[in-house]
Design a protein around this motif. Structure first.
Motif, PDB file in Angstrom:
ATOM      1  N   MET A  68       0.823  -1.207   0.000  1.00 39.94           N
ATOM      2  CA  MET A  68       0.000   0.000   0.000  1.00 39.94           C
ATOM      3  C   MET A  68       0.864   1.267   0.000  1.00 39.94           C
ATOM      4  N   SER A  69       2.043   1.213   0.623  1.00 40.77           N
ATOM      5  CA  SER A  69       2.922   2.382   0.679  1.00 40.77           C
ATOM      6  C   SER A  69       3.453   2.765  -0.700  1.00 40.77           C
ATOM      7  N   GLU A  70       3.390   1.844  -1.659  1.00 43.86           N
ATOM      8  CA  GLU A  70       3.877   2.117  -3.012  1.00 43.86           C
ATOM      9  C   GLU A  70       2.761   2.493  -3.983  1.00 43.86           C
ATOM     10  N   ILE A  71       1.520   2.467  -3.523  1.00 48.26           N
ATOM     11  CA  ILE A  71       0.396   2.827  -4.385  1.00 48.26           C
ATOM     12  C   ILE A  71       0.254   4.347  -4.356  1.00 48.26           C
ATOM     13  N   LYS A  72       0.471   4.958  -5.512  1.00 42.30           N
ATOM     14  CA  LYS A  72       0.542   6.418  -5.572  1.00 42.30           C
ATOM     15  C   LYS A  72      -0.478   7.065  -6.507  1.00 42.30           C
ATOM     16  N   SER A  73      -1.072   6.288  -7.424  1.00 32.69           N
ATOM     17  CA  SER A  73      -1.937   6.926  -8.414  1.00 32.69           C
ATOM     18  C   SER A  73      -3.111   6.031  -8.808  1.00 32.69           C
ATOM     19  N   ILE A  74      -3.994   6.631  -9.578  1.00 33.16           N
ATOM     20  CA  ILE A  74      -5.144   5.899 -10.105  1.00 33.16           C
ATOM     21  C   ILE A  74      -4.685   4.729 -10.969  1.00 33.16           C
ATOM     22  N   ASP A  75      -3.538   4.872 -11.609  1.00 29.82           N
ATOM     23  CA  ASP A  75      -3.021   3.794 -12.452  1.00 29.82           C
ATOM     24  C   ASP A  75      -2.859   2.493 -11.670  1.00 29.82           C
ATOM     25  N   ASP A  76      -2.645   2.592 -10.368  1.00 26.19           N
ATOM     26  CA  ASP A  76      -2.517   1.394  -9.537  1.00 26.19           C
ATOM     27  C   ASP A  76      -3.858   0.672  -9.354  1.00 26.19           C
ATOM     28  N   TYR A  77      -4.968   1.381  -9.613  1.00 27.39           N
ATOM     29  CA  TYR A  77      -6.310   0.808  -9.468  1.00 27.39           C
ATOM     30  C   TYR A  77      -7.005   0.604 -10.812  1.00 27.39           C
ATOM     31  N   GLY A  78      -6.576   1.322 -11.835  1.00 26.52           N
ATOM     32  CA  GLY A  78      -7.182   1.211 -13.148  1.00 26.52           C
ATOM     33  C   GLY A  78      -8.234   2.261 -13.409  1.00 26.52           C
ATOM     34  N   ASP A  79      -8.761   2.228 -14.629  1.00 24.62           N
ATOM     35  CA  ASP A  79      -9.791   3.187 -15.019  1.00 24.62           C
ATOM     36  C   ASP A  79     -11.146   2.781 -14.426  1.00 24.62           C
ATOM     37  N   SER A  80     -12.177   3.490 -14.798  1.00 25.30           N
ATOM     38  CA  SER A  80     -13.510   3.228 -14.222  1.00 25.30           C
ATOM     39  C   SER A  80     -14.001   1.815 -14.499  1.00 25.30           C
ATOM     40  N   LYS A  81     -13.753   1.300 -15.687  1.00 21.36           N
ATOM     41  CA  LYS A  81     -14.177  -0.068 -16.010  1.00 21.36           C
ATOM     42  C   LYS A  81     -13.448  -1.072 -15.129  1.00 21.36           C
ATOM     43  N   VAL A  82     -12.131  -0.951 -15.039  1.00 19.65           N
ATOM     44  CA  VAL A  82     -11.326  -1.880 -14.238  1.00 19.65           C
ATOM     45  C   VAL A  82     -11.733  -1.802 -12.769  1.00 19.65           C
ATOM     46  N   GLN A  83     -11.924  -0.576 -12.259  1.00 16.40           N
ATOM     47  CA  GLN A  83     -12.328  -0.418 -10.861  1.00 16.40           C
ATOM     48  C   GLN A  83     -13.719  -0.989 -10.615  1.00 16.40           C
ATOM     49  N   THR A  84     -14.636  -0.812 -11.561  1.00 18.01           N
ATOM     50  CA  THR A  84     -15.991  -1.369 -11.405  1.00 18.01           C
ATOM     51  C   THR A  84     -15.934  -2.891 -11.354  1.00 18.01           C
ATOM     52  N   ILE A  85     -15.151  -3.495 -12.221  1.00 15.74           N
ATOM     53  CA  ILE A  85     -14.999  -4.956 -12.220  1.00 15.74           C
ATOM     54  C   ILE A  85     -14.418  -5.422 -10.886  1.00 15.74           C
ATOM     55  N   SER A  86     -13.445  -4.692 -10.369  1.00  8.12           N
ATOM     56  CA  SER A  86     -12.848  -5.045  -9.077  1.00  8.12           C
ATOM     57  C   SER A  86     -13.882  -4.998  -7.955  1.00  8.12           C
ATOM     58  N   VAL A  87     -14.649  -3.911  -7.924  1.00  2.00           N
ATOM     59  CA  VAL A  87     -15.657  -3.754  -6.864  1.00  2.00           C
ATOM     60  C   VAL A  87     -16.739  -4.825  -6.976  1.00  2.00           C
ATOM     61  N   LEU A  88     -17.241  -5.060  -8.177  1.00  2.49           N
ATOM     62  CA  LEU A  88     -18.287  -6.072  -8.339  1.00  2.49           C
ATOM     63  C   LEU A  88     -17.765  -7.466  -8.017  1.00  2.49           C
ATOM     64  N   GLY A  89     -16.489  -7.706  -8.299  1.00  2.00           N
ATOM     65  CA  GLY A  89     -15.880  -8.977  -7.902  1.00  2.00           C
ATOM     66  C   GLY A  89     -15.860  -9.140  -6.390  1.00  2.00           C
ATOM     67  N   LYS A  90     -15.575  -8.055  -5.662  1.00  8.19           N
ATOM     68  CA  LYS A  90     -15.598  -8.108  -4.195  1.00  8.19           C
ATOM     69  C   LYS A  90     -17.016  -8.368  -3.690  1.00  8.19           C
ATOM     70  N   PRO A 156      -8.058   9.496  -2.969  1.00 12.24           N
ATOM     71  CA  PRO A 156      -7.989  10.191  -4.260  1.00 12.24           C
ATOM     72  C   PRO A 156      -7.857   9.277  -5.465  1.00 12.24           C
ATOM     73  N   ASN A 157      -7.535   8.006  -5.263  1.00 13.08           N
ATOM     74  CA  ASN A 157      -7.330   7.090  -6.389  1.00 13.08           C
ATOM     75  C   ASN A 157      -8.556   6.248  -6.717  1.00 13.08           C
ATOM     76  N   PHE A 158      -9.615   6.419  -5.965  1.00 11.96           N
ATOM     77  CA  PHE A 158     -10.828   5.634  -6.187  1.00 11.96           C
ATOM     78  C   PHE A 158     -11.791   6.393  -7.090  1.00 11.96           C
ATOM     79  N   LEU A 159     -12.299   5.708  -8.099  1.00 12.63           N
ATOM     80  CA  LEU A 159     -13.258   6.312  -9.014  1.00 12.63           C
ATOM     81  C   LEU A 159     -14.682   5.831  -8.759  1.00 12.63           C
ATOM     82  N   ILE A 160     -14.848   4.724  -8.015  1.00 17.29           N
ATOM     83  CA  ILE A 160     -16.189   4.179  -7.797  1.00 17.29           C
ATOM     84  C   ILE A 160     -16.269   3.454  -6.456  1.00 17.29           C
ATOM     85  N   GLU A 161     -17.435   3.574  -5.841  1.00 11.64           N
ATOM     86  CA  GLU A 161     -17.805   2.799  -4.653  1.00 11.64           C
ATOM     87  C   GLU A 161     -19.215   2.296  -4.914  1.00 11.64           C
TER      88      GLU A 161
END
Length: 170
Positions: A68-90, A156-161
């Motif tokens: 987590m200490s190395e996560i610095k940007s949105i690129d570490d989480y992906g764009d809105s599609k990638v983040q949505t897939i991650s959240v729905l997977g959870k 700041p790196n989260f695009l969706i909840e």
């Protein structure tokens, strides 16, 4: 004359027997007036139905091994599609852990922040992520849904909840 204690037991058993048909009829009806629509008009959840309320979930980093200490940007989480897939997977994992499936989801609330690269929310990307979980061969159904643009999420790196409500017969 029936003793009071015996009458109470008989009355209680009779009332319980009357309640059983109601429990057996517990149901969830998904209402969709436009077959081409991506979301439902409504979901009607009858009494006696099991329900689970999933708290708002945020995406995980693309590389789960990255500290987590190395996560610095949105690129570490992906764009809105990638983040949505991650959240729905959870959400799917949480539901399956309690005996539910994504097809049991009756309502979702989406909180979407603007992608700084776009200067606005990427609603099309969010919908592309949804298409991985709803309207598929595994889950042909969909859900009632609300979406809100928010100024910021918890980081700041989260695009969706996303929060979810699922319901199924007992």
């Amino acid at each position: 004359m029936v003793p009071v204690k015996k009458f109470a037991l008989t009355l209680g058993a009779g009332l319980a027997a009357l309640a059983l048909p109601a429990l057996a009829q517990a149901q969830v009806t998904k209402i969709k007036s436009n077959p081409a629509a991506f979301i439902l008009d409504a979901a009607d959840v009858k009494a006696g139905t099991d329900m689970i309320f999933v708290s708002g979930q945020l995406p995980s980093p693309i590389d789960p091994a990255k500290p987590m200490s190395e996560i610095k940007s949105i690129d570490d989480y992906g764009d809105s599609k990638v983040q949505t897939i991650s959240v729905l997977g959870k959400i799917k994992k949480i539901l399956e852990g309690r005996g539910y499936a994504m097809g049991d989801v009756v309502k979702m609330t989406l909180f979407i922040a603007a992608d700084p690269k776009l200067g606005k929310i990427d609603f099309a990307g969010v919908n592309e992520g949804f298409k991985q979980f709803f309207g598929t061969a595994e889950n042909p159904s969909t859900t009632a849904r609300s979406a809100f643009q928010v100024a910021n999420l918890v980081g700041p790196n989260f695009l969706i909840e996303i929060e979810a409500i699922a319901a199924k017969k007992e």
